[in-house]
Enzyme design. Structure first.
Site, PDB file in Angstrom:
ATOM      1  N   LYS A  83     -50.689 -24.004  -9.207  1.00 55.00           N
ATOM      2  CA  LYS A  83     -49.878 -24.646  -8.160  1.00 55.00           C
ATOM      3  C   LYS A  83     -48.966 -23.582  -7.565  1.00 55.00           C
ATOM      4  O   LYS A  83     -48.235 -22.896  -8.287  1.00 55.00           O
ATOM      5  CB  LYS A  83     -49.055 -25.753  -8.811  1.00 55.00           C
ATOM      6  CG  LYS A  83     -48.720 -26.905  -7.920  1.00 55.00           C
ATOM      7  CD  LYS A  83     -48.051 -27.977  -8.781  1.00 55.00           C
ATOM      8  CE  LYS A  83     -47.719 -29.197  -8.002  1.00 55.00           C
ATOM      9  NZ  LYS A  83     -46.873 -30.111  -8.779  1.00 55.00           N
TER      10      LYS A  83
HETATM   11  C1  E4P Z   1     -46.321 -33.234  -7.378  1.00 59.32           C
HETATM   12  O1  E4P Z   1     -47.172 -32.475  -7.719  1.00 59.32           O
HETATM   13  C2  E4P Z   1     -44.916 -33.170  -7.769  1.00 59.32           C
HETATM   14  O2  E4P Z   1     -44.882 -32.757  -9.103  1.00 59.32           O
HETATM   15  C3  E4P Z   1     -44.227 -34.503  -7.734  1.00 59.32           C
HETATM   16  O3  E4P Z   1     -45.056 -35.507  -7.206  1.00 59.32           O
HETATM   17  C4  E4P Z   1     -42.846 -34.472  -7.190  1.00 59.32           C
HETATM   18  O4  E4P Z   1     -42.332 -35.787  -7.246  1.00 59.32           O
HETATM   19  P1  E4P Z   1     -40.760 -36.110  -7.119  1.00 59.32           P
HETATM   20  O5  E4P Z   1     -40.380 -36.024  -5.694  1.00 59.32           O
HETATM   21  O6  E4P Z   1     -40.653 -37.508  -7.656  1.00 59.32           O
HETATM   22  O7  E4P Z   1     -40.047 -35.097  -7.976  1.00 59.32           O
END
Ligand code: E4P
Length: 225
Positions: A83
């Protein structure tokens, strides 16, 4: 539509993977911090439970260090997806990793132009954060609609739209209506998808009536055999 789970909590992942409905897992530095574990151990633990893509986020900001971290995370298991943040260096890294045939999830996407660039860099997944857009008064699902529409104009784009920062079941339904490829869900939202008060009420009534008959499907099958 594929269902990923957005957590680094091994117990939650184990429990929800047992449903057979999980296609992958996403994590981020905040989720790793919340798990209290060491990132390499946590990602290895997740990969032992789930065979689908497991997103592990690099934390360096310069390309050479990003590539080094990607190498370390990618060597944990073949289903690790690297990522990278949607920055210039993140996209440079994405392109280089894709040339090595590594899976890449480009995260922290908040605009269609960013999604277009991620596709150009060959991202395997683009992660627009719908909940965080809603949080600041925008409409996260409008962005999903826009990105899915743009990508569908170009058959050459293979990047999958991964709806992230999901806050409630309606986000999931809206994403499915638009035709997004993947949603990543906090465990609580995934559990919410299963439940409906009329299902509980109906089942209680069926089982009460069934108990009154004194019948058992299994016992009956034994006497018939
Ligand atoms: C996605 O890959 C992220 O880890 C995640 O969905 C972020 O979500 P949040 O806005 O609830 O922290």
């Amino acid at each position: 539509m594929k269902f990923f789970i957005d957590t680094a909590d091994l117990d939650e992942i184990k429990e929800l993977a047992d449903t057979g409905l999980l296609d992958g897992v996403t994590t981020n530095p905040s989720l790793i911090a919340k798990s209290g574990g060491n990132i390499l151990d946590v990602i290895a633990g997740i990969c032992e439970i789930v065979s689908g893509p497991v997103s592990a986020e690099i934390t360096a900001t310069e390309v050479d260090m990003m590539l080094e971290e990607a190498e370390i995370l990618g060597s944990i298991a073949s289903n690790v997806t690297i990522k990278v943040p949607l920055t210039v260096n993140g996209l440079k890294t994405c392109k280089l990793l894709r040339e090595q045939n590594k899976m890449v999830n480009v995260t922290l996407c908040f605009s269609a132009s960013q999604a277009l660039l991620a596709a150009k860099a060959g991202a395997t997944y683009i992660s627009p954060f719908v909940g965080r857009i809603d949080d600041v008064g925008g409409n996260g699902m409008d962005l999903i609609d826009e990105i899915v529409g743009i990508y569908s104009q170009y058959p050459g784009i293979k990047t999958e739209v991964l709806v992230a920062s999901v806050r409630h079941p309606l986000h999931v339904i809206e994403a499915a209506k638009i035709g997004a490829d993947v949603v990543t869900l906090p465990p609580s939202v995934l559990r919410q998808l299963f439940s409906h008060p009329l299902t509980d009420k109906g089942l209680t009534a069926f089982l009460d009536d069934w108990r009154k008959t004194g019948q058992s499907i299994i016992e009956q099958s034994k006497t018939r055999a």
